[in-house]
Write a protein that holds these residues in place. Structure first.
Motif, mmCIF file in Angstrom:
data_model
loop_
_atom_site.group_PDB
_atom_site.id
_atom_site.type_symbol
_atom_site.label_atom_id
_atom_site.label_comp_id
_atom_site.label_asym_id
_atom_site.label_seq_id
_atom_site.Cartn_x
_atom_site.Cartn_y
_atom_site.Cartn_z
ATOM 1 N N TRP B 165 24.197 15.744 -4.294
ATOM 2 C CA TRP B 165 24.357 16.069 -2.861
ATOM 3 C C TRP B 165 25.690 16.758 -2.579
ATOM 4 O O TRP B 165 25.864 17.373 -1.529
ATOM 5 C CB TRP B 165 24.257 14.796 -2.021
ATOM 6 C CG TRP B 165 25.287 13.787 -2.438
ATOM 7 C CD1 TRP B 165 25.209 12.948 -3.515
ATOM 8 C CD2 TRP B 165 26.556 13.563 -1.846
ATOM 9 N NE1 TRP B 165 26.365 12.225 -3.618
ATOM 10 C CE2 TRP B 165 27.206 12.571 -2.606
ATOM 11 C CE3 TRP B 165 27.222 14.100 -0.739
ATOM 12 C CZ2 TRP B 165 28.490 12.111 -2.298
ATOM 13 C CZ3 TRP B 165 28.494 13.635 -0.438
ATOM 14 C CH2 TRP B 165 29.116 12.643 -1.210
ATOM 15 N N ASN B 166 26.630 16.620 -3.459
ATOM 16 C CA ASN B 166 27.971 17.168 -3.281
ATOM 17 C C ASN B 166 28.390 17.593 -4.681
ATOM 18 O O ASN B 166 29.090 16.865 -5.382
ATOM 19 C CB ASN B 166 28.893 16.093 -2.705
ATOM 20 C CG ASN B 166 30.244 16.634 -2.293
ATOM 21 O OD1 ASN B 166 30.568 17.799 -2.540
ATOM 22 N ND2 ASN B 166 31.052 15.803 -1.661
ATOM 23 N N SER B 167 27.924 18.751 -5.104
ATOM 24 C CA SER B 167 27.920 19.130 -6.520
ATOM 25 C C SER B 167 29.228 18.797 -7.231
ATOM 26 O O SER B 167 30.315 19.138 -6.758
ATOM 27 C CB SER B 167 27.678 20.633 -6.648
ATOM 28 O OG SER B 167 26.466 20.986 -6.057
ATOM 29 N N TRP B 195 36.431 17.882 -7.466
ATOM 30 C CA TRP B 195 37.014 18.916 -8.328
ATOM 31 C C TRP B 195 37.693 20.049 -7.579
ATOM 32 O O TRP B 195 38.105 21.028 -8.164
ATOM 33 C CB TRP B 195 35.942 19.498 -9.241
ATOM 34 C CG TRP B 195 34.740 19.998 -8.485
ATOM 35 C CD1 TRP B 195 33.650 19.259 -8.116
ATOM 36 C CD2 TRP B 195 34.512 21.313 -7.978
ATOM 37 N NE1 TRP B 195 32.759 20.041 -7.409
ATOM 38 C CE2 TRP B 195 33.255 21.305 -7.314
ATOM 39 C CE3 TRP B 195 35.236 22.513 -8.032
ATOM 40 C CZ2 TRP B 195 32.718 22.442 -6.706
ATOM 41 C CZ3 TRP B 195 34.698 23.638 -7.419
ATOM 42 C CH2 TRP B 195 33.455 23.589 -6.769
ATOM 43 N N LYS B 196 37.806 19.923 -6.263
ATOM 44 C CA LYS B 196 38.487 21.008 -5.557
ATOM 45 C C LYS B 196 39.317 20.452 -4.411
ATOM 46 O O LYS B 196 38.985 19.420 -3.828
ATOM 47 C CB LYS B 196 37.506 22.053 -5.048
ATOM 48 C CG LYS B 196 36.496 21.548 -4.027
ATOM 49 C CD LYS B 196 35.544 22.657 -3.611
ATOM 50 C CE LYS B 196 34.378 22.107 -2.827
ATOM 51 N NZ LYS B 196 33.380 23.115 -2.495
ATOM 52 N N GLU B 203 46.648 21.325 11.698
ATOM 53 C CA GLU B 203 46.784 19.874 11.873
ATOM 54 C C GLU B 203 45.623 19.107 11.231
ATOM 55 O O GLU B 203 45.643 17.891 11.158
ATOM 56 C CB GLU B 203 46.887 19.538 13.370
ATOM 57 C CG GLU B 203 45.611 19.657 14.172
ATOM 58 C CD GLU B 203 45.254 21.103 14.534
ATOM 59 O OE1 GLU B 203 44.252 21.315 15.215
ATOM 60 O OE2 GLU B 203 45.982 22.042 14.102
ATOM 61 N N ASN B 204 44.620 19.856 10.743
ATOM 62 C CA ASN B 204 43.474 19.200 10.125
ATOM 63 C C ASN B 204 43.848 18.572 8.791
ATOM 64 O O ASN B 204 44.714 19.080 8.090
ATOM 65 C CB ASN B 204 42.349 20.212 9.885
ATOM 66 C CG ASN B 204 41.712 20.653 11.181
ATOM 67 O OD1 ASN B 204 41.704 19.903 12.152
ATOM 68 N ND2 ASN B 204 41.201 21.869 11.204
ATOM 69 N N PRO B 205 43.184 17.475 8.441
ATOM 70 C CA PRO B 205 43.448 16.885 7.123
ATOM 71 C C PRO B 205 42.819 17.712 6.007
ATOM 72 O O PRO B 205 42.041 18.639 6.244
ATOM 73 C CB PRO B 205 42.776 15.515 7.223
ATOM 74 C CG PRO B 205 41.733 15.664 8.271
ATOM 75 C CD PRO B 205 42.210 16.710 9.219
ATOM 76 N N ARG B 207 40.437 18.889 3.099
ATOM 77 C CA ARG B 207 39.013 18.767 2.831
ATOM 78 C C ARG B 207 38.805 18.740 1.323
ATOM 79 O O ARG B 207 39.384 19.544 0.602
ATOM 80 C CB ARG B 207 38.257 19.940 3.431
ATOM 81 C CG ARG B 207 38.184 19.898 4.960
ATOM 82 C CD ARG B 207 37.765 21.245 5.498
ATOM 83 N NE ARG B 207 37.318 21.193 6.887
ATOM 84 C CZ ARG B 207 38.142 21.238 7.932
ATOM 85 N NH1 ARG B 207 39.451 21.312 7.762
ATOM 86 N NH2 ARG B 207 37.662 21.198 9.160
ATOM 87 N N PHE B 208 37.984 17.839 0.858
ATOM 88 C CA PHE B 208 37.710 17.631 -0.566
ATOM 89 C C PHE B 208 38.983 17.165 -1.297
ATOM 90 O O PHE B 208 40.090 17.275 -0.768
ATOM 91 C CB PHE B 208 37.191 18.898 -1.248
ATOM 92 C CG PHE B 208 35.923 19.424 -0.662
ATOM 93 C CD1 PHE B 208 34.716 18.829 -0.958
ATOM 94 C CD2 PHE B 208 35.933 20.504 0.197
ATOM 95 C CE1 PHE B 208 33.539 19.317 -0.423
ATOM 96 C CE2 PHE B 208 34.763 20.999 0.752
ATOM 97 C CZ PHE B 208 33.559 20.399 0.437
ATOM 98 N N SER B 256 32.538 9.122 -3.294
ATOM 99 C CA SER B 256 32.928 10.430 -2.773
ATOM 100 C C SER B 256 34.375 10.740 -3.143
ATOM 101 O O SER B 256 35.153 9.830 -3.427
ATOM 102 C CB SER B 256 32.766 10.466 -1.252
ATOM 103 O OG SER B 256 33.748 9.647 -0.652
ATOM 104 N N PRO B 257 34.734 12.016 -3.137
ATOM 105 C CA PRO B 257 36.093 12.391 -3.555
ATOM 106 C C PRO B 257 37.188 11.706 -2.737
ATOM 107 O O PRO B 257 38.132 11.145 -3.306
ATOM 108 C CB PRO B 257 36.104 13.911 -3.353
ATOM 109 C CG PRO B 257 34.677 14.321 -3.527
ATOM 110 C CD PRO B 257 33.882 13.199 -2.930
ATOM 111 N N ALA B 258 37.080 11.717 -1.421
ATOM 112 C CA ALA B 258 38.171 11.152 -0.614
ATOM 113 C C ALA B 258 38.317 9.657 -0.869
ATOM 114 O O ALA B 258 39.435 9.143 -0.978
ATOM 115 C CB ALA B 258 37.923 11.434 0.871
ATOM 116 N N ALA B 259 37.182 8.960 -0.969
ATOM 117 C CA ALA B 259 37.237 7.518 -1.143
ATOM 118 C C ALA B 259 37.822 7.126 -2.503
ATOM 119 O O ALA B 259 38.316 6.012 -2.678
ATOM 120 C CB ALA B 259 35.833 6.932 -0.986
#
Lengths: 354, 278
Positions: B165-167, B195-196, B203-205, B207-208, B256-259
């Protein structure tokens, strides 16, 4: 510096020959004729494709194998649905209006509208949320999704290896003795890569045929460029970005946030191409609209304040796009000129399975 | 006419020479001696050898620092981009290649606990010399993903740890059971991938997250690689260095990557070269 044409000229032929021989001798051993019918060709007015053709160039056998897989319901867990169940050629490989959401095994209903399939060689991210980052990987998600084909990719490959025909066809297409995952995915990609839609009346017009569009459609094109182009950018008719255009009255689908894990992407979805839009109703990820006029009415009057609402469509408490009824009619007339009948009726995509 | 003839002659010479050379294996052009190294990975949980139990097992062999018990039903990790360095400037970079053809895959390795043939990474074509350090990437980087479908240990149909779902690949996988986890079957799943990086422009956090980790390990002694000498560094990996301080009542379902970021920061410290066999 003086350019000495003759001495350079003398070196060019042997050098070229050398390159060709090394290339032919070591890279490609293909002995089949290069039929243009089964070769990927970039439309002259399109950007360069992003697909990794160096790893998986399209050829007739791979394409036909991919087609056989695409139409084969035995790939799903219980043999009930194939890719073609939700991706129908006459609808630009989107679903029909009978199924606003994708459907899977045991009549399970999906949560999003099946997107059309075309011009995939020019995209980097797939599905409404863009979570899949390479075309090769797209089929895995549909195959393994519990609400779609509900089959493990591992078991699917196992089934193919025990099939009466597939092992021979994989050997012919890829020279492999055993069916493995990457070749299944390469076959799928070969079939999908040739789904190029670039031959609508609009395309004829931008390539120089001034008579391809009538006056109303030309006026619609100009209005389109003024009001819609910033997101639905030509020639793909998408800028490939993710935006919240306010189609969820209450946000239940987080969209792009599921992938990027930041709330700033909540309710954003990929900007869809508008090519073949005439035949891909219903519209939006949640299939909210059946008709194009409803879509335009949404942009001019329907959008409400919402988290992450795109400032290009909603600002200062109101929708930004203003269109009169005659203008809407012209835009719709133009959008219908994006229907690519040659693509929708191209016999190379017809189901040739038993 | 003469010009054409000379062109033809040159072309023919090129043709034959290129036919002759282009398909030859081009090994050891300068005949530098080469050798091999076998890098052995040995996984532990604290001071206990790592054992894989059946899914559903309630035999909890291990416990975290705060006493939460757990067992393991699946454990492993990908390794890629292996490099060796020596005291005199020696460098060996393991060749990388991602391919649909499993036999053409180079430089990707996977350690799967319970499958002893995966514990040893066999490095080949190492220039003769002295080496005292190994550096490797824990995980699969962009170059193993964005080439498209790949085979062998990277083939999802052959059991590769791959998110559909999130290659991307799961770089480091932990699955088991813990009574501290209140999920069905007391399930414990910590899948570390990503991987990225898309850094925040405003101001956005971010992503990935690129959760590949470079692990750099000095050997306990300098070893010599030659045609006749095949040294073998023995690397120990301790899972408790990664999840020993984790509250398994809360952190039991990471996908997931962030977690995964809090775990990633501890991964490099989980590996150490215990000793080296010359």
């Amino acid at each position: 510096m003086k350019y000495n044409l003759t001495s350079r000229d003398r070196l060019i032929w042997p050098a070229l020959l050398f390159v060709v021989i090394v290339w032919v001798g070591c890279v490609s051993e293909s002995d089949e004729p290069k039929l243009s019918l089964y070769r990927f060709e970039k439309p002259s007015h399109f950007p360069e494709p992003t697909y990794t053709f160096q790893n998986n160039d399209v050829n007739e056998k791979g394409f036909k194998l991919g087609k056989m897989l695409f139409f084969d319901p035995s790939l799903s867990r219980d043999g009930s649905v194939s890719c073609s169940s939700c991706h129908v050629q006459s609808h630009a490989f989107a679903d029909t209006w009978l199924h606003p959401f994708s459907f899977g095994v045991e009549d399970r209903e999906g949560v999003r509208n099946s997107p059309p399939l075309f011009n995939l060689a020019f995209q980097n991210e797939f599905f409404w949320d863009g979570g899949v980052t390479h075309l090769d990987f797209a089929p895995i998600l549909a195959i393994e999704s519990e609400i779609e084909m509900d089959e493990s990719f591992e078991n699917l490959v196992h089934k193919l290896n025990n099939h009466a025909q597939y092992p021979r066809l994989f050997k012919e297409a890829f020279g492999v003795e055993e069916v493995t995952g990457p070749y299944v995915l390469h076959a799928f990609s070969q079939f999908m890569l040739l789904m190029v839609s670039a031959d609508s009346r609009y395309d004829q017009f931008v390539k120089g045929d001034q008579n391809a569009l009538n006056q109303e459609e030309i006026e619609g094109l100009l209005l389109f460029r003024k009001h819609c182009e910033s997101c639905h950018r030509e020639p793909l008719f998408t800028d490939l970005s993710y935006r919240n255009n306010g189609v969820q009255k209450v946000i239940t689908d987080l969209g792009r946030e599921t992938i990027t894990e930041v709330s700033q992407d909540r309710a954003k979805f990929k900007v869809p191409s508008l090519r073949n839009i005439e035949v891909t109703s219903p519209y939006m990820h949640n299939a909210r609209f059946e008709g194009l006029l409803q879509v335009l009415n949404h942009y001019t009057e329907g959008i409400q304040e919402q988290v992450n609402i795109d400032p290009l469509v909603f600002e200062d408490g109101k929708p930004t796009i203003k269109l009169s009824d005659p203008e809407k009619e012209k835009i719709i007339a133009f959008l219908k000129s994006l229907t690519d009948d040659n693509f929708l009726n191209n016999p190379i995509f017809f189901n040739s399975n038993e | 006419m003469k010009n054409i003839k000379s062109k033809l002659a040159i072309s023919i010479v090129f043709l034959f020479s290129s036919l002759f050379f282009s398909c030859q294996e081009n090994e050891n052009p300068n005949s530098i001696s080469q050798g091999e190294m076998i890098v052995e990975f040995d996984n532990y949980v604290g001071n206990q050898n790592m054992v894989i139990d059946e899914v559903g097992s309630t035999n909890y062999r291990y416990s975290t620092a705060n006493g939460q018990e757990f067992n393991l039903t699946r454990f492993g990790y990908y390794i890629s981009h292996v490099r060796l360095e020596g005291p005199n400037g020696e460098v060996f970079i393991d060749e990388m290649n991602a391919s649909a053809d499993a036999n053409q895959i180079k430089g990707y390795y996977r350690v799967v606990q319970g499958e002893s043939d995966t514990y040893n990474i066999h490095l080949k074509n190492i220039p003769e010399g002295q080496y005292n350090k190994i550096i490797f990437n824990l995980g699969v980087k962009e170059d193993g993903i964005q080439e498209g479908a790949v085979g062998g240990i990277l083939d999802r149909a052959a059991g590769a740890w791959f998110w559909n779902w999130n290659s991307g690949f799961i770089n480091y996988i932990i699955e088991g059971h813990s009574p501290a986890s209140l999920r069905d079957e007391n399930r414990l799943q910590i899948h570390i991938g990503g991987w990225k990086n898309i850094p925040s422009a405003d101001e956005n956090p971010q992503r990935f997250f690129d959760n590949n980790v470079e692990v750099s390990l000095p050997f306990d002694a300098t070893v010599r690689v030659s045609e006749t000498m095949r040294p073998s560094p023995h690397i120990i990996m301790d899972l408790l260095k990664v999840i020993g301080d984790t509250d398994l009542a809360i952190q039991n379902n990471i996908h997931s990557p962030a977690a995964a970021v809090p775990f990633v920061q501890k991964l490099a410290e989980a590996f150490v070269v215990d000793h080296t066999h010359q």
